[in-house]
Design an enzyme around this catalytic site. Structure first.
Site, PDB file in Angstrom:
ATOM      1  CG  LEU A  18      -2.007   1.263   1.517  1.00  0.00           C
ATOM      2  CD1 LEU A  18      -2.715   1.443   0.039  1.00  0.00           C
ATOM      3  CD2 LEU A  18      -2.819   1.135   2.553  1.00  0.00           C
ATOM      4  CE  LYS A  19       7.733   3.511   2.216  1.00  0.00           C
ATOM      5  NZ  LYS A  19       7.623   4.769   2.981  1.00  0.00           N
ATOM      6  CD  GLU A 490      22.745  12.229  15.232  1.00  0.00           C
ATOM      7  OE1 GLU A 490      21.789  11.490  14.695  1.00  0.00           O
ATOM      8  OE2 GLU A 490      22.803  12.983  16.183  1.00  0.00           O
ATOM      9  CD1 TRP A 567       9.199   5.768  19.751  1.00  0.00           C
ATOM     10  CD2 TRP A 567      11.258   6.792  18.975  1.00  0.00           C
ATOM     11  NE1 TRP A 567       8.875   7.300  19.317  1.00  0.00           N
ATOM     12  CE2 TRP A 567      10.196   7.892  19.211  1.00  0.00           C
ATOM     13  CE3 TRP A 567      12.439   7.252  18.515  1.00  0.00           C
ATOM     14  CZ2 TRP A 567      10.209   9.144  18.883  1.00  0.00           C
ATOM     15  CZ3 TRP A 567      12.590   8.439  18.352  1.00  0.00           C
ATOM     16  CH2 TRP A 567      11.310   9.509  18.404  1.00  0.00           C
ATOM     17  CB  CYS A 649      10.943  16.506  18.965  1.00  0.00           C
ATOM     18  SG  CYS A 649      12.422  15.487  18.774  1.00  0.00           S
ATOM     19  CD  GLU A 671       8.805  19.714  17.534  1.00  0.00           C
ATOM     20  OE1 GLU A 671       9.450  18.859  17.311  1.00  0.00           O
ATOM     21  OE2 GLU A 671       7.782  19.972  17.797  1.00  0.00           O
ATOM     22  CG  HIS A 700       9.820  19.116  11.088  1.00  0.00           C
ATOM     23  ND1 HIS A 700       9.735  19.687  12.318  1.00  0.00           N
ATOM     24  CD2 HIS A 700       9.953  17.763  11.175  1.00  0.00           C
ATOM     25  CE1 HIS A 700      10.155  18.797  13.302  1.00  0.00           C
ATOM     26  NE2 HIS A 700      10.161  17.521  12.537  1.00  0.00           N
TER      27      HIS A 700
END
Ligand code: GLN
Ligand code: ZN
Length: 764
Positions: A18-19, A490, A567, A649, A671, A700
């Site tokens: 679907l993505k 990073e 996460w 954030c 943030e 963003h």
């Protein structure tokens, strides 16, 4: 006979079909019909995967989000989505979902997307319904009815899934400050029409999701529940009032009393309410129990579940239904696609397909006796006991170390004012020091190098050489820009959790364990299966190298224990707090190793601290206590001269500011740029004692912030926080941006910092 059903199946497809279809459609590479074909194929496949259940869900599939679907079914579509703009319903849908439809090729055709926020305490994000005083609802259920017809060709018993009216209202936002509950009457007439349309379609059972029953409800909202369901009881449909993600507590009686045909209780997170609900539920209602965890990836202990379930089944008989605890949206599709996973660990896991097998097995054992599934129970028992005993899970050294933790480990040598003086001496930073949050643009080249290394195309020395080169570029650019505290950028990190998880003991990774986060975006959470250890230093070599390139302080960059926990899929055989402590010790080792290697400033990111907050405010305190303690143990073993930073954030920290202060980081970068005023308000009520870098621009967005806008934001901060305690930084990492955007933005940021410092020095 016990009935089996499912609350919802993952939509995105085992291979994220679907993505990919959505993204191609949005780019204009495939037509609407091709997208809809993929969607229909996925639904058909998913019903096939649920074929052995008595009832399969319909309406759980969505092209983007089921809450947005509900808004469209109810005719609650913001005017900016359509009207004059070209296109059909799907174009309007994607405009609200993501700001533009596939036919909006001109950037100017964009509208602002609907606000997105987290679905209860999951990592799934929904599009917030918008209400105004004059909002009126009108039913448009054609797509759902079509799907019902499609499902019927495959399965004799289908059960539409709809979001209940009270939760729908609760999740939405009033755009004009009007009272959204005033819309309830009109909303209920749309639901009545919806129910009528389903009756016409020959539907019998409908799953009405009201997860808001697991949060604290005011009397007004409780009354809304009564009003809604008493008013809707004229329907001939059998309603299954469905709750999940937590305990009902003082809403339990309410849930039992509403005039519906049955109630679903999440028997994983509300295990201790099973007996109570059986007592309270009138005898004409069915009880659906969610007995398989829909939020995690572990096998269910089938024998143990049967031990408590058998008496329940004996009492309720045909009134008992079985299901996963919640929709399976939150777990990957099928364990069979994991070929590379360690076989021992693999045997402990169950994804959506396996979870439905478990539901089926439990029902068979109840219906026909345990002997009828003896072989499967034996196999399950073997897996459960191998996990209980495995030396890969239980490490005596880790357990022993956790018991030696004493509170002094979480306390800095001196209080902030004293160590701040030592740090000022050591670093000699200007006022308003300029820094960044850690990552710099992840260029095509960087991604390719990492991929080549992972797939064995380049050797480890070649990889390290290439990454060192990227660090050189990054450090060099920061020197030119004139930043005060530098980072290495990073480049070696794919993801801030995965990178650390891969090098710590106790973590496993899947190949395709994707879970939808929002729209076409998926995440692949690591699995913490065992005691967490820190077998070797992770970042020290990179940081040492980066520091060797500059005279300025280089900031070490780590992910904190709470974020690693929140996460990941976590262990269910010990409390989250315990796993978090183990993670804290592992990160503490890394912090001390960095300090030892001469890194004077260390940032420990806790981007996901807020996400772990329990649904009920009454439980926030307990969570914050262990989460903050874990952070302190990870961070605070350093000497006074070492400066600890943390970063968070997703705004909305106002209500947990005092807990954040207890972390006692020397500097927190946070943030704020998207809700400038709101965050700074927190400092009126709460005097934050240490240093703070309120994010001065939104990373963003590709827009370059002007010097004036940065200065203006900082001046707002200055009204609440003394200049000596303010830093200047973007609001998050820069990895998704391009260098062409990053350079001018940071240049302006440094100019703003100097200007602010100049103003202060002049007035001094
Ligand atoms: N250090 C991380 C970065 O800059 C922080 C990411 C985050 O907060 N989400 O990318
Ligand atoms: Zn961030």
């Amino acid at each position: 006979m016990i009935t089996t059903h499912n609350l919802g199946f993952p939509r995105i497809g085992g291979k994220r079909e679907l993505k990919f279809a959505l993204e191609r459609y949005w780019k204009g590479e495939i037509a609407e019909s091709a997208l809809l074909d993929v969607a229909a194929e996925l639904r058909a496949r998913h019903w096939g995967q649920q074929a052995t259940l008595d009832w399969v869900p319909v309406g759980d599939f969505s092209l983007y989000d089921h809450v947005l679907d509900t808004s469209f079914i109810l005719g609650n579509v913001p005017a900016r989505a359509g009207g004059e703009l070209p296109g059909g319903e799907l174009d309007r849908y994607f405009r609200i979902a993501r700001g533009r439809s596939a036919i909006d090729t001109q950037a100017c055709a964009c509208v602002h997307a609907g606000e997105m926020t987290k679905w209860f305490d999951t990592n799934y994000h929904y599009i917030v319904p918008e209400f105004e005083k004059h909002t009126r609802f009108s039913l448009n259920a054609d797509r759902m009815l079509e799907q019902i017809r499609q499902a019927r060709q495959q399965h004799p018993q289908i059960k539409p899934v709809i979001l209940g009216p009270v939760t729908y209202l609760w999740l939405g936002k009033s755009k004009d400050g009007s009272d959204k509950l005033a819309l309830l009457d009109d909303l209920l007439s749309a639901y009545a029409q919806w129910f009528h349309a389903l009756e016409q379609e020959g539907v019998t059972w409908v799953q009405v999701d009201e997860p808001v029953l697991v949060v604290e409800l005011s009397d007004t909202w409780k009354y809304a529940f009564r009003k809604a369901y008493f008013q809707l009881q004229t329907t001939r449909l059998k309603l299954l009032l469905t709750t999940y993600f937590g305990q009902l507590q003082d809403n339990l009686q309410l849930a039992c009393e509403l005039p519906v045909a049955g109630v679903h209780l999440d028997a994983i997170s509300a295990a201790d309410e099973v007996a109570k609900i059986i007592d309270w539920l009138p005898s004409h209602k069915i009880l659906s129990l969610g007995v398989v965890n829909g939020r995690n990836v572990w096998n269910t202990d089938l024998s143990q579940t049967l031990d408590w379930l058998e008496p329940v089944a004996a009492r309720l008989q045909h009134r008992l239904w079985l299901a996963p605890s919640c929709s399976l949206l939150h777990v990957p599709v099928d364990l069979l696609s994991e070929q590379k996973l360690d076989t021992e660990i693999r045997a402990w896991l169950a994804f959506a397909v396996q979870k439905l097998d478990e539901v089926k097995l439990l029902a068979m054992a109840l219906n026909q006796g345990r002997d009828s599934v003896a072989a499967q129970l034996r196999e399950n028992h073997a897996a459960i006991s191998s996990r209980k005993r495995s030396v890969r899970v239980h490490r005596a050294d880790v357990a022993a170390r956790v018991t030696t933790i004493d509170e002094s480990m979480g306390v800095r040598q001196s209080p902030y004012p004293q160590r701040a003086a030592v740090q000022r001496q050591k670093f000699r930073l200007p006022l308003f020091p300029a820094t960044t949050i850690g990552s710099f643009p992840q260029t095509q080249q960087i991604r390719k190098t990492r991929l080549d290394f992972r797939t064995g195309k380049i050797s480890e020395p070649a990889y390290r050489q290439a990454m060192r080169h990227e660090i050189e570029i990054c450090v060099h650019e920061q020197e030119i820009l004139g930043l005060d505290v530098l980072v290495h950028g990073e480049p070696e990190r794919n993801d801030m959790v995965e990178y650390f998880g891969e090098q710590l003991g106790g973590f496993a990774f899947t190949e395709s364990g994707w879970v939808q986060s929002y729209g076409s975006r998926c995440v692949k959470p690591p699995i913490i299966y065992g005691d967490v250890s820190h077998p070797h230093d992770i970042t020290v070599e990179w940081m040492r190298y980066a520091q060797s390139l500059t005279q300025k302080p280089m900031k070490g960059m780590l992910t904190g224990p709470v974020t690693l926990l929140n996460w990941s899929f976590v262990r269910d055989d010990q409390p989250r707090a315990e796993t978090c402590l183990q993670l804290a010790l592992a990160i503490r080792d890394e912090v001390l190793a960095l300090e030892q290697a001469g890194i004077g400033i260390i940032q420990i990111d806790e981007a996901a601290l807020r996400e772990g907050l329990p649904l009920r405010k009454s439980q926030w305190g307990a969570y914050l206590d262990w989460a903050i303690r874990a952070f302190r143990i990870a961070a605070n073993g350093v000497k006074d001269a070492t400066q600890i930073h943390t970063h968070m954030c997703y705004s909305e920290f106002n209500d947990i500011m005092s807990a954040i202060a207890r972390m006692d980081a020397d500097v927190i970068t946070i943030e704020t740029s998207r809700s400038n005023m709101e965050l700074l308000d927190a400092f009126d009520q709460f005097q934050y004692p240490n240093e703070i870098g309120p994010g001065v621009y939104d990373i963003h967005s590709p827009n370059i912030p002007s010097v004036e806008s940065i200065v203006a934001s900082m001046q707002q901060a200055l009204r609440r926080i003394p200049a000596q305690r303010l830093w200047v930084n973007p609001d998050c990492g820069l990895k998704t941006r391009a260098w062409e955007e990053v350079k001018p933005a940071l240049r302006n940021m440094v100019i703003a910092s100097r200007q602010l410092a100049g103003d202060i020095n002049q007035s001094a």
